[in-house]
Design an enzyme around this catalytic site. Structure first.
Site, PDB file in Angstrom:
ATOM      1  N   GLU A  57     -10.084   3.904  -4.105  1.00 20.40           N
ATOM      2  CA  GLU A  57      -8.913   3.081  -3.622  1.00 20.40           C
ATOM      3  C   GLU A  57      -7.504   3.577  -3.894  1.00 20.40           C
ATOM      4  O   GLU A  57      -6.729   3.567  -3.313  1.00 20.40           O
ATOM      5  CB  GLU A  57      -9.020   1.490  -4.260  1.00 20.40           C
ATOM      6  CG  GLU A  57      -8.038   0.699  -4.045  1.00 20.40           C
ATOM      7  CD  GLU A  57      -8.376  -0.295  -2.958  1.00 20.40           C
ATOM      8  OE1 GLU A  57      -9.514  -0.771  -2.946  1.00 20.40           O
ATOM      9  OE2 GLU A  57      -7.485  -1.051  -2.203  1.00 20.40           O
TER      10      GLU A  57
ATOM     11  N   ASP B 117     -11.177  -5.524  -9.192  1.00 17.67           N
ATOM     12  CA  ASP B 117     -12.098  -5.763  -7.614  1.00 17.67           C
ATOM     13  C   ASP B 117     -13.619  -5.144  -7.861  1.00 17.67           C
ATOM     14  O   ASP B 117     -14.296  -5.681  -7.312  1.00 17.67           O
ATOM     15  CB  ASP B 117     -11.342  -5.485  -6.721  1.00 17.67           C
ATOM     16  CG  ASP B 117     -10.026  -6.470  -6.803  1.00 17.67           C
ATOM     17  OD1 ASP B 117      -9.591  -7.078  -7.254  1.00 17.67           O
ATOM     18  OD2 ASP B 117      -9.159  -5.718  -5.812  1.00 17.67           O
TER      19      ASP B 117
ATOM     20  N   SER C 184     -12.045  -7.786   0.034  1.00 20.17           N
ATOM     21  CA  SER C 184     -12.796  -7.373   1.190  1.00 20.17           C
ATOM     22  C   SER C 184     -12.987  -5.788   1.122  1.00 20.17           C
ATOM     23  O   SER C 184     -13.983  -5.305   1.416  1.00 20.17           O
ATOM     24  CB  SER C 184     -12.407  -7.797   2.457  1.00 20.17           C
ATOM     25  OG  SER C 184     -11.125  -7.222   2.518  1.00 20.17           O
ATOM     26  N   SER C 185     -12.094  -5.204   0.703  1.00 23.44           N
ATOM     27  CA  SER C 185     -11.916  -3.575   0.563  1.00 23.44           C
ATOM     28  C   SER C 185     -12.778  -3.114  -0.459  1.00 23.44           C
ATOM     29  O   SER C 185     -13.644  -2.178  -0.389  1.00 23.44           O
ATOM     30  CB  SER C 185     -10.396  -3.052   0.439  1.00 23.44           C
ATOM     31  OG  SER C 185      -9.921  -3.693  -0.534  1.00 23.44           O
TER      32      SER C 185
ATOM     33  N   TYR D 151       3.206  -4.840  -5.073  1.00 24.23           N
ATOM     34  CA  TYR D 151       2.432  -4.519  -5.896  1.00 24.23           C
ATOM     35  C   TYR D 151       2.650  -3.411  -6.936  1.00 24.23           C
ATOM     36  O   TYR D 151       2.586  -3.424  -8.049  1.00 24.23           O
ATOM     37  CB  TYR D 151       1.057  -4.230  -5.234  1.00 24.23           C
ATOM     38  CG  TYR D 151      -0.198  -4.369  -6.266  1.00 24.23           C
ATOM     39  CD1 TYR D 151      -0.969  -5.265  -6.694  1.00 24.23           C
ATOM     40  CD2 TYR D 151      -0.584  -3.029  -7.008  1.00 24.23           C
ATOM     41  CE1 TYR D 151      -1.993  -5.301  -7.464  1.00 24.23           C
ATOM     42  CE2 TYR D 151      -1.451  -2.941  -7.870  1.00 24.23           C
ATOM     43  CZ  TYR D 151      -2.278  -4.163  -8.169  1.00 24.23           C
ATOM     44  OH  TYR D 151      -3.512  -4.127  -8.987  1.00 24.23           O
TER      45      TYR D 151
HETATM   46  C1  GLA Z   1      -5.286  -6.832  -6.548  1.00 22.87           C
HETATM   47  C2  GLA Z   1      -5.834  -5.536  -7.272  1.00 22.87           C
HETATM   48  C3  GLA Z   1      -6.402  -5.833  -8.695  1.00 22.87           C
HETATM   49  C4  GLA Z   1      -5.633  -6.906  -9.378  1.00 22.87           C
HETATM   50  C5  GLA Z   1      -5.147  -8.022  -8.762  1.00 22.87           C
HETATM   51  C6  GLA Z   1      -4.282  -8.803  -9.583  1.00 22.87           C
HETATM   52  O1  GLA Z   1      -6.581  -7.770  -6.329  1.00 22.87           O
HETATM   53  O2  GLA Z   1      -6.767  -4.823  -6.685  1.00 22.87           O
HETATM   54  O3  GLA Z   1      -6.884  -4.617  -9.375  1.00 22.87           O
HETATM   55  O4  GLA Z   1      -4.490  -6.126 -10.156  1.00 22.87           O
HETATM   56  O5  GLA Z   1      -4.528  -7.669  -7.603  1.00 22.87           O
HETATM   57  O6  GLA Z   1      -4.897  -9.379 -10.605  1.00 22.87           O
END
Ligand code: GLA
Length: 387
Positions: free
Chosen positions: A167, A179, A134-135, A231
């Site tokens: 981002e 994304d 969504s972002s 993450y």
């Molecule tokens: C999130 C991040 C992406 C990618 C995925 C995992 O969506 O925004 O860049 O690393 O996780 O595949």
């Protein structure tokens, strides 16, 4: 289907009307950018590896008009919120939904593009916190609108890279390119195969119906976030492993057994195994799709999930249970999609069975004490542009 994400009509006309009401004049145009599902290739993007997402029909719509001062009015129709920013307010690390829009203004100016003020009115039906980007949809639609309004000549891949920079550097989430590339570059009816090192892409036909299949997307309603530590921690582990192995990125590991033998740390070994095997699964998946073998993806989805669960350790019980349940109710293959720690699963099911499998998984989830999921059958849709 009954549980689609959009509870209210979202059309260019409704967003355009909302703009006129708020701003007092009509917008110069309306732009759209979609959310995405990552079919396969998870946590490979920031390892310079391979991904294969497709765009969803759910999207962010933005009505926009230039202003002749250097101010940006940002309006969320969904939250009924408005912020007005000047140049001095474009500060990295600013919180809130508005930072995804402001970050794009900031990054364009940082990159030397001449972007003046604008009134921007946005609405989106991409589920938030579900791992469906969504972002990125907010960023990419803002970039598409400002680039058109201010005649900026920016190639699609560069647009995705700028949106990612917004981002990373403005919002402060250390994500890869997946994304923003998906939201910008995807085409209807196709999956996007991308080499995240070179930026080379291939639009791969992805015709579920012709294969007698559907792709169920089920949101476990366990929210995930990228701005938290897990993450970034995974990313740091990959970089540490690459350093030990003496390669620029884990994508460059060509002999997995030798790499595993060279790593002393058991956690790093697991992380490397996930990334290297996941890259390989993407390469096998693209071969299958090029040959029109959509059903052939099923075992790769299953293997990807196991790898994310056991080696990358980014799944949670509600997600694992949803995958197990989908398989038990006849899905041919299933995996978590997106960054992890919650969010959505995808499941490949026979055509006409998505609703039934979704309802069956939802019943299992609530019986197990997990939140009530929402689900829909995904159609590979178009990337960002003017509508
Ligand atoms: C999130 C991040 C992406 C990618 C995925 C995992 O969506 O925004 O860049 O690393 O996780 O595949």
């Amino acid at each position: 289907m009954t549980q689609t994400a959009a509870a209210r009509p979202l059309t260019p006309a409704t967003v355009s009307e909302a703009f006129t009401q708020r701003v007092g004049t009509a917008p110069e145009g309306v732009w759209a950018a979609p959310g995405r599902v990552n079919l396969i290739g998870e946590h490979t993007d920031y390892n310079d590896g391979f991904v294969m997402p497709f765009a969803l029909p759910q999207r962010a719509l933005l009505a926009a008009r230039r202003r002749d001062d250097e101010r940006w009015r940002l309006v969320s129709v969904d939250l009924d919120e408005e912020h007005e920013l000047g140049v001095d307010d474009l500060v990295q690390g600013s919180p809130g939904w508005q930072s995804y829009l402001a970050g794009v203004v900031w990054v364009l100016r940082e990159a030397g593009h001449r972007v003046g003020g604008a009134d921007l009115v946005i609405s989106s039906d991409v589920p938030v916190g579900a791992g469906l980007s969504s972002s990125a949809a907010l960023e990419c639609v803002t970039l598409a609108a400002l680039a058109d309004l201010y005649d900026l000549e920016i190639e699609p891949l560069e647009r995705a890279r700028l949106a990612r920079r917004a981002e990373n550097e403005y919002v402060g989430a250390p994500t890869g390119l997946l994304d923003q590339a998906a939201s910008t570059l995807c085409r209807a009816g196709h999956a996007l195969f991308m080499d995240c090192r070179s930026g080379e892409v291939e639009q791969v036909p992805f015709d579920l119906a012709a294969a007698g299949l559907e792709l169920l997307v089920l949101d476990t309603a366990v929210a995930h976030s990228h701005v938290d530590g897990e993450y970034g921690e995974r990313r740091a582990s990959c970089e540490a492993a690459a350093r030990v192995l003496g390669v620029p990125a884990l994508r460059d590991v060509t002999d997995l057994d030798a790499a595993l033998a060279a790593l002393e740390d058991e956690v790093l070994r697991r992380r490397v195994r996930h990334v290297v095997t996941e890259d390989d699964r993407v390469l096998r998946a693209v071969e299958l799709l090029r040959a029109g073998d959509v059903a052939g993806l099923a075992p790769l989805l299953d293997a990807s999930h196991v790898s994310m669960r056991d080696d990358y350790e980014i799944t949670v019980p509600a997600v694992d249970d949803a995958v197990t349940s989908a398989r038990a109710h006849g899905a041919l293959g299933a995996r978590m999609t997106g960054g992890g720690f919650g969010g959505c699963i995808i499941a490949l099911v026979e055509h006409g069975r998505a609703e039934e499998v979704g309802a069956a998984v939802a019943a299992d989830q609530t019986a197990a004490g997990h939140p009530q999921p929402r689900w829909f059958s995904a159609q590979p849709s178009a990337g960002a542009g003017r509508v």
